[in-house]
Design a protein around this motif. Structure first.
Motif, PDB file in Angstrom:
ATOM      1  N   THR B 152      17.080  24.198 -21.870  1.00 43.44           N
ATOM      2  CA  THR B 152      16.381  23.464 -20.797  1.00 43.44           C
ATOM      3  C   THR B 152      15.820  22.146 -21.326  1.00 43.44           C
ATOM      4  O   THR B 152      15.126  21.436 -20.601  1.00 43.44           O
ATOM      5  CB  THR B 152      15.222  24.305 -20.222  1.00 43.44           C
ATOM      6  N   ASN B 153      16.132  21.837 -22.592  1.00 43.84           N
ATOM      7  CA  ASN B 153      15.671  20.605 -23.239  1.00 43.84           C
ATOM      8  C   ASN B 153      14.154  20.427 -23.101  1.00 43.84           C
ATOM      9  O   ASN B 153      13.682  19.441 -22.525  1.00 43.84           O
ATOM     10  CB  ASN B 153      16.420  19.406 -22.629  1.00 43.84           C
ATOM     11  N   PRO B 154      13.373  21.378 -23.656  1.00 42.73           N
ATOM     12  CA  PRO B 154      11.920  21.309 -23.473  1.00 42.73           C
ATOM     13  C   PRO B 154      11.302  20.157 -24.265  1.00 42.73           C
ATOM     14  O   PRO B 154      11.833  19.770 -25.310  1.00 42.73           O
ATOM     15  CB  PRO B 154      11.441  22.658 -24.018  1.00 42.73           C
ATOM     16  N   ASP B 155      10.175  19.635 -23.750  1.00 44.54           N
ATOM     17  CA  ASP B 155       9.473  18.573 -24.483  1.00 44.54           C
ATOM     18  C   ASP B 155       8.859  19.137 -25.764  1.00 44.54           C
ATOM     19  O   ASP B 155       8.724  18.422 -26.754  1.00 44.54           O
ATOM     20  CB  ASP B 155       8.355  17.990 -23.606  1.00 44.54           C
ATOM     21  N   LEU B 156       8.465  20.398 -25.709  1.00 42.63           N
ATOM     22  CA  LEU B 156       7.854  21.041 -26.879  1.00 42.63           C
ATOM     23  C   LEU B 156       8.404  22.461 -26.983  1.00 42.63           C
ATOM     24  O   LEU B 156       8.389  23.204 -25.997  1.00 42.63           O
ATOM     25  CB  LEU B 156       6.324  21.100 -26.695  1.00 42.63           C
ATOM     26  N   LEU B 157       8.891  22.822 -28.176  1.00 46.43           N
ATOM     27  CA  LEU B 157       9.351  24.199 -28.371  1.00 46.43           C
ATOM     28  C   LEU B 157       8.369  24.919 -29.286  1.00 46.43           C
ATOM     29  O   LEU B 157       8.105  24.467 -30.404  1.00 46.43           O
ATOM     30  CB  LEU B 157      10.759  24.219 -28.988  1.00 46.43           C
ATOM     31  N   MET B 158       7.843  26.042 -28.789  1.00 50.46           N
ATOM     32  CA  MET B 158       6.878  26.805 -29.580  1.00 50.46           C
ATOM     33  C   MET B 158       7.545  28.081 -30.091  1.00 50.46           C
ATOM     34  O   MET B 158       8.262  28.757 -29.350  1.00 50.46           O
ATOM     35  CB  MET B 158       5.678  27.159 -28.708  1.00 50.46           C
ATOM     36  N   LEU B 159       7.282  28.385 -31.340  1.00 48.99           N
ATOM     37  CA  LEU B 159       7.892  29.569 -31.965  1.00 48.99           C
ATOM     38  C   LEU B 159       6.781  30.480 -32.468  1.00 48.99           C
ATOM     39  O   LEU B 159       5.975  30.067 -33.301  1.00 48.99           O
ATOM     40  CB  LEU B 159       8.788  29.145 -33.137  1.00 48.99           C
ATOM     41  N   ASP B 160       6.738  31.701 -31.931  1.00 55.08           N
ATOM     42  CA  ASP B 160       5.672  32.637 -32.306  1.00 55.08           C
ATOM     43  C   ASP B 160       6.232  33.685 -33.269  1.00 55.08           C
ATOM     44  O   ASP B 160       6.851  34.656 -32.836  1.00 55.08           O
ATOM     45  CB  ASP B 160       5.114  33.291 -31.028  1.00 55.08           C
ATOM     46  N   PHE B 182      17.068  21.579 -35.474  1.00 55.85           N
ATOM     47  CA  PHE B 182      15.893  20.890 -34.936  1.00 55.85           C
ATOM     48  C   PHE B 182      15.899  19.409 -35.329  1.00 55.85           C
ATOM     49  O   PHE B 182      15.548  18.546 -34.528  1.00 55.85           O
ATOM     50  CB  PHE B 182      14.602  21.560 -35.427  1.00 55.85           C
ATOM     51  N   SER B 183      16.300  19.133 -36.581  1.00 54.75           N
ATOM     52  CA  SER B 183      16.328  17.730 -37.040  1.00 54.75           C
ATOM     53  C   SER B 183      17.361  16.945 -36.248  1.00 54.75           C
ATOM     54  O   SER B 183      17.090  15.836 -35.784  1.00 54.75           O
ATOM     55  CB  SER B 183      16.700  17.642 -38.515  1.00 54.75           C
ATOM     56  N   GLU B 184      18.540  17.545 -36.095  1.00 61.57           N
ATOM     57  CA  GLU B 184      19.621  16.862 -35.364  1.00 61.57           C
ATOM     58  C   GLU B 184      19.202  16.523 -33.942  1.00 61.57           C
ATOM     59  O   GLU B 184      19.510  15.461 -33.425  1.00 61.57           O
ATOM     60  CB  GLU B 184      20.863  17.754 -35.310  1.00 61.57           C
ATOM     61  N   ARG B 185      18.500  17.468 -33.302  1.00 57.34           N
ATOM     62  CA  ARG B 185      18.117  17.272 -31.897  1.00 57.34           C
ATOM     63  C   ARG B 185      16.780  16.556 -31.737  1.00 57.34           C
ATOM     64  O   ARG B 185      16.331  16.334 -30.619  1.00 57.34           O
ATOM     65  CB  ARG B 185      18.038  18.635 -31.191  1.00 57.34           C
ATOM     66  N   LYS B 186      16.135  16.268 -32.884  1.00 56.91           N
ATOM     67  CA  LYS B 186      14.810  15.615 -32.892  1.00 56.91           C
ATOM     68  C   LYS B 186      13.810  16.396 -32.011  1.00 56.91           C
ATOM     69  O   LYS B 186      13.051  15.810 -31.222  1.00 56.91           O
ATOM     70  CB  LYS B 186      14.913  14.162 -32.419  1.00 56.91           C
ATOM     71  N   SER B 187      13.850  17.742 -32.139  1.00 59.34           N
ATOM     72  CA  SER B 187      12.985  18.592 -31.309  1.00 59.34           C
ATOM     73  C   SER B 187      11.539  18.533 -31.793  1.00 59.34           C
ATOM     74  O   SER B 187      11.288  18.422 -32.994  1.00 59.34           O
ATOM     75  CB  SER B 187      13.440  20.050 -31.378  1.00 59.34           C
ATOM     76  N   THR B 188      10.621  18.621 -30.836  1.00 57.10           N
ATOM     77  CA  THR B 188       9.202  18.723 -31.179  1.00 57.10           C
ATOM     78  C   THR B 188       8.873  20.209 -31.274  1.00 57.10           C
ATOM     79  O   THR B 188       9.105  20.961 -30.321  1.00 57.10           O
ATOM     80  CB  THR B 188       8.336  18.056 -30.085  1.00 57.10           C
ATOM     81  N   ILE B 189       8.361  20.618 -32.438  1.00 52.73           N
ATOM     82  CA  ILE B 189       8.210  22.061 -32.705  1.00 52.73           C
ATOM     83  C   ILE B 189       6.759  22.396 -33.049  1.00 52.73           C
ATOM     84  O   ILE B 189       6.110  21.673 -33.803  1.00 52.73           O
ATOM     85  CB  ILE B 189       9.105  22.485 -33.899  1.00 52.73           C
ATOM     86  N   LEU B 190       6.293  23.525 -32.480  1.00 48.83           N
ATOM     87  CA  LEU B 190       5.008  24.083 -32.913  1.00 48.83           C
ATOM     88  C   LEU B 190       5.276  25.537 -33.296  1.00 48.83           C
ATOM     89  O   LEU B 190       5.603  26.366 -32.448  1.00 48.83           O
ATOM     90  CB  LEU B 190       3.966  24.001 -31.783  1.00 48.83           C
ATOM     91  N   LEU B 191       5.154  25.818 -34.594  1.00 46.09           N
ATOM     92  CA  LEU B 191       5.475  27.158 -35.112  1.00 46.09           C
ATOM     93  C   LEU B 191       4.188  27.861 -35.508  1.00 46.09           C
ATOM     94  O   LEU B 191       3.323  27.253 -36.140  1.00 46.09           O
ATOM     95  CB  LEU B 191       6.384  26.990 -36.344  1.00 46.09           C
ATOM     96  N   VAL B 192       4.023  29.125 -35.126  1.00 48.12           N
ATOM     97  CA  VAL B 192       2.907  29.883 -35.701  1.00 48.12           C
ATOM     98  C   VAL B 192       3.483  30.989 -36.574  1.00 48.12           C
ATOM     99  O   VAL B 192       4.483  31.621 -36.226  1.00 48.12           O
ATOM    100  CB  VAL B 192       1.929  30.468 -34.642  1.00 48.12           C
ATOM    101  N   THR B 193       2.873  31.181 -37.716  1.00 50.01           N
ATOM    102  CA  THR B 193       3.364  32.164 -38.679  1.00 50.01           C
ATOM    103  C   THR B 193       2.250  32.543 -39.650  1.00 50.01           C
ATOM    104  O   THR B 193       1.231  31.851 -39.732  1.00 50.01           O
ATOM    105  CB  THR B 193       4.577  31.599 -39.461  1.00 50.01           C
ATOM    106  N   HIS B 194       2.454  33.669 -40.341  1.00 49.25           N
ATOM    107  CA  HIS B 194       1.496  33.977 -41.412  1.00 49.25           C
ATOM    108  C   HIS B 194       2.179  33.779 -42.773  1.00 49.25           C
ATOM    109  O   HIS B 194       1.625  34.087 -43.806  1.00 49.25           O
ATOM    110  CB  HIS B 194       0.950  35.398 -41.263  1.00 49.25           C
ATOM    111  N   ASP B 195       3.425  33.242 -42.729  1.00 45.29           N
ATOM    112  CA  ASP B 195       4.232  33.102 -43.937  1.00 45.29           C
ATOM    113  C   ASP B 195       4.215  31.631 -44.391  1.00 45.29           C
ATOM    114  O   ASP B 195       4.808  30.760 -43.743  1.00 45.29           O
ATOM    115  CB  ASP B 195       5.664  33.566 -43.599  1.00 45.29           C
TER     116      ASP B 195
END
Lengths: 538, 216
Positions: B152-160, B182-195
């Motif tokens: 859907t070509n989101p403005d922001l992709l969040m990864l939980d 992600f680099s190729e598509r220049k995606s804006t990413i917000l990742l949450v992780t404990h790693d």
């Protein structure tokens, strides 16, 4: 080990008795065809097929709509009355379609109560008719849909509850609004369950005799009845019955296989139920009406109308005939309940005590009677009893035919599945280690059954008796055909009064049927109240 | 560069007495890849749910591309935010094939095939096109979930915590492959992780979170 112990033979013996009437009916397909058959084939069979098809398609569309929309509303939204609607939406199951059909004509006929009421309120002429004629196939579709939609509602509600919140949230984030989530995601996900429910509705619709007969619609059941009682041609009636039996069989197997498909559930470990959306104002009113209208048409309207009719005769219905019919009904249904519970107990015990794949499969076939229309069972049973009479009492003409034995046996075949489901689920809760301990302590099979299983299964046995009783009380066509001469039950007297257009007299037995029919509904609603999802947020 | 996400003094509470999130401020620029690191139960997932519009804040506001999306008074519905969220359990639709899962959110029928083909190739799952979620492995399911979110070509992709259920070797393969996508598509990413390692490999900026607040 004795390979032919009673526990192994019992399910097979019962299966032979249960399937004998059905096999007799089916065997007529390979027999000779009379002139009546060719007459029916040429002039009316197409009408039977077309009207049955219109009925099935119309009822299916309407029950799918009513069942899924109400289930979605009570599982997704929070609004005033929602907790009552959750269980009240199954109340129409207590009303047999033929009773709703009687109240519909009493209400909406040109001089029915609803038309009279509107005319008197608005001071209209007697020739003014407000409500459309219901004595047609469309009226029948409405009657069946509003009494049978709970089959779809029950399975849909349970399937919606089991849908994971994360899937619906994913759909929202992919751009779907709440309505689109319903028809693009939630509905396709519960498709197998909803189809299973719909198949049960179709089987009930095809099996009905009372409602279609009252509305004078030409279907297979009315055709079988007329061929037998009008043309006195049992062979042709059985051949027609075979066609109906094969059709019902197709729907039965679709229903069974849709159970096998199960419902789509997420296989992750982080399942969490959906959060309800709070509704206020117009949206809350819409949700309220979506749930209220089916209950109003399918339950409240017939109850109010029947109560008004009963009030009109001013307790005059409470006479010897009503008492006698009530006692007949209750004793027959109680006897059937006891036999079914005992059989289900013995057969489930035999499967557990002497496990065998073959016995298990054959035992599952014993429940097939539930799908068989009462009319077909009755036709097959009459032929079976005639055959047994000829075999055993050739000098005395008829002994078994027209006796209560055939009627009770037909009831047992028809309702065994209800008793079995209750006792089977009761057995699932009893640990096998109890059986092992009992064997190690020297118990015989009868000891184990009497001293361990029966005390632990008390509630299941009681439930199974009640379930069977409430179903037997409603059964009309089998009772009508198999009852001994001058023997009436509540269903039969309701039918006789209604067919003579004596609606007011039909009210009391109809109310009694509904009240007894409420027993399993109360049990079910208790289960529904305890099946709400539990929020388990981290 | 444009601000994709702006969070101002955000707080949230599941119950009256206890805040799950307190006084969060965060800006994310277009094309930036940010991770939030913290122990289980520190409020990371709740923060993503607030940004997605699945929860309502008790205080503060969230702006997406400059438009006020969440505040105590207003909540823009999730479907109108154009953000994606991939969670640990993937939430794939079990009755749809891989192809249909990926196409699910695409509105324009004309572009459906092109977008799906591009993503199937990008995530190396062309051979799974007609398979159903239960027929593919956990790693493959994760690729499908990511592809579906990007469709859907989101403005922001969040990864939980998207990789927490996968084994170590598979995780490392996916880190490099998906970072490249992600680099190729220049995606804006917000990742949450404990790693920590996952955060460093996947994102350019890491923020520590504890007990509902960002650490200085």
């Amino acid at each position: 080990m004795n390979r032919f112990s009673i526990w192994r033979l019992l399910p097979f013996a019962v299966l032979i008795i249960f399937t004998a009437p059905l096999l007799i009916v089916l065997s007529t397909l390979f027999g000779s065809y009379s002139e009546n058959w060719f007459h029916l084939y040429e002039f009316v069979l197409a009408d039977y097929i077309i009207s049955s098809l219109i009925l099935v398609i119309g009822v299916s569309i309407l029950v799918l709509f009513l069942g899924t929309v109400t289930a979605w509303t009570v599982t997704t939204y929070n609004f005033k009355g929602k907790k009552v609607f959750e269980w009240a939406l199954i109340l129409p199951l207590a009303i047999p379609p033929y009773i709703l059909a009687y109240t519909f004509t009493g209400l909406f006929d040109p001089f029915g109560d609803a038309n009279n009421f509107i005319r008197s309120v608005f001071n209209l002429k007697d020739s003014t008719i407000i409500f459309p004629n219901v004595r047609n196939i469309y009226g029948a579709i409405v009657v069946f849909a509003f009494t049978l939609y709970p089959y779809v509602y029950l399975v849909s509600r349970s399937a919606f509850i089991n849908q994971s919140k994360s899937m619906q949230e994913a759909a929202r984030l992919l751009g779907l609004n709440q309505l689109e989530v319903f028809y693009k995601l939630a509905l396709p996900l519960i498709r197998p369950a909803a189809i299973g429910g719909m198949m049960l509705v179709i089987m009930e619709t095809l099996s009905d005799f009372g409602a279609v007969d009252h509305f004078a619609i030409q279907t297979f059941t009315t055709g079988i009845f007329r061929t037998w009682y009008g043309l006195y041609d049992l062979q042709t009636a059985m051949q027609l019955a075979s066609l109906l039996l094969l059709t019902v069989g197709i729907f039965y197997f679709i229903e069974r296989s849709s159970r096998g498909d199960g419902i789509y559930t997420s296989n992750n470990s982080t399942f969490s139920p959906n959060e309800e959306v709070n509704l206020t104002g117009l949206k809350a009113l819409t949700a309220f009406l979506v749930c209220f209208i089916p209950i109003f048409i399918g339950f409240l309207l017939p109850i109010v109308e029947l109560s008004l009719w009963a009030y009109e005769v001013n307790l005059g219905f409470f006479n010897n005939k009503f008492l006698e019919n009530s006692i007949n009904t209750l004793s027959l249904s109680f006897l059937t309940g006891l036999i079914c519970a005992a059989l289900a107990l013995l057969i489930n015990f035999s499967i557990r005590y002497k496990p065998s794949i073959l016995v298990g499969r054959f035992s599952a076939l014993l429940s097939i009677g539930y799908a068989v229309p009462g009319l077909i069972l009755a036709v097959g049973m009459v032929q079976l009893l005639v055959y047994l009479d000829n075999l055993a009492f050739s000098g005395f003409d008829i002994v078994l035919t027209g006796s209560l034995l055939g009627l009770v046996l037909a009831y047992v075949i028809k309702t065994y599945a209800l008793a079995n489901s209750s006792i089977e689920s009761g057995y699932e809760r009893i640990s096998y280690s109890l059986d092992d301990s009992s064997k190690l302590l020297g118990s015989t099979s009868w000891n184990m059954l009497g001293n361990i299983h029966i005390p632990l299964l008390k509630t299941s046995i009681l439930t199974s008796v009640l379930l069977v009783m409430s179903d037997v009380v409603k059964e009309l066509p089998a009772t009508l055909i198999l009852r001994p001469f001058n023997f009436e039950t509540l269903a039969v007297s309701t039918y006789i009064y209604a067919s003579e257009e004596r609606m007011i007299q039909a009210a009391a037995p109809a109310i009694a049927i509904v009240l007894i029919g409420l027993i399993p509904i109360v049990l079910l609603s208790k289960m529904i109240r305890s099946s709400r999802p539990i929020e388990n947020r981290e | 560069m444009n601000n994709i996400l702006e969070i101002i003094n955000l707080s949230h509470a599941y119950s009256k007495n206890e805040n799950s999130i307190t006084g969060i401020n965060l800006d994310i620029q277009e094309g930036e890849r940010v991770s939030i690191l913290g122990p289980s139960g520190c409020g990371k997932s709740t923060l993503l749910r607030l940004i997605a519009g699945l929860e309502k804040p008790s205080q503060g506001e969230i702006k997406i591309k400059g438009i006020k999306a969440s505040s105590r008074e207003n909540l823009l519905p999730p479907e109108k935010r154009n953000v994606g969220l991939v969670v640990q359990d993937k939430a794939l639709f079990p009755h749809l094939s891989v192809y249909s899962n990926i196409c699910f959110g695409i509105k324009k029928n004309k572009t459906k095939d092109d977008i799906a083909s591009e993503l199937l190739t990008l995530f190396k799952i062309e051979n799974l096109k007609s398979k159903y979620p239960h027929e593919i492995s956990g790693g493959e399911q994760q690729r499908v979930a990511l592809a579906r979110s990007l469709a859907t070509n989101p403005d922001l992709l969040m990864l939980d915590e998207p990789f927490s259920a996968l084994d170590k070797d598979l995780k490392e393969t996916l880190y490099s492959e998906i970072s490249l996508v992600f680099s190729e598509r220049k995606s804006t990413i917000l990742l949450v992780t404990h790693d920590q390692k996952e955060a460093e490999l996947m994102t350019e900026r890491q923020i520590m979170m504890e007990k509902g607040s960002f650490l200085e």
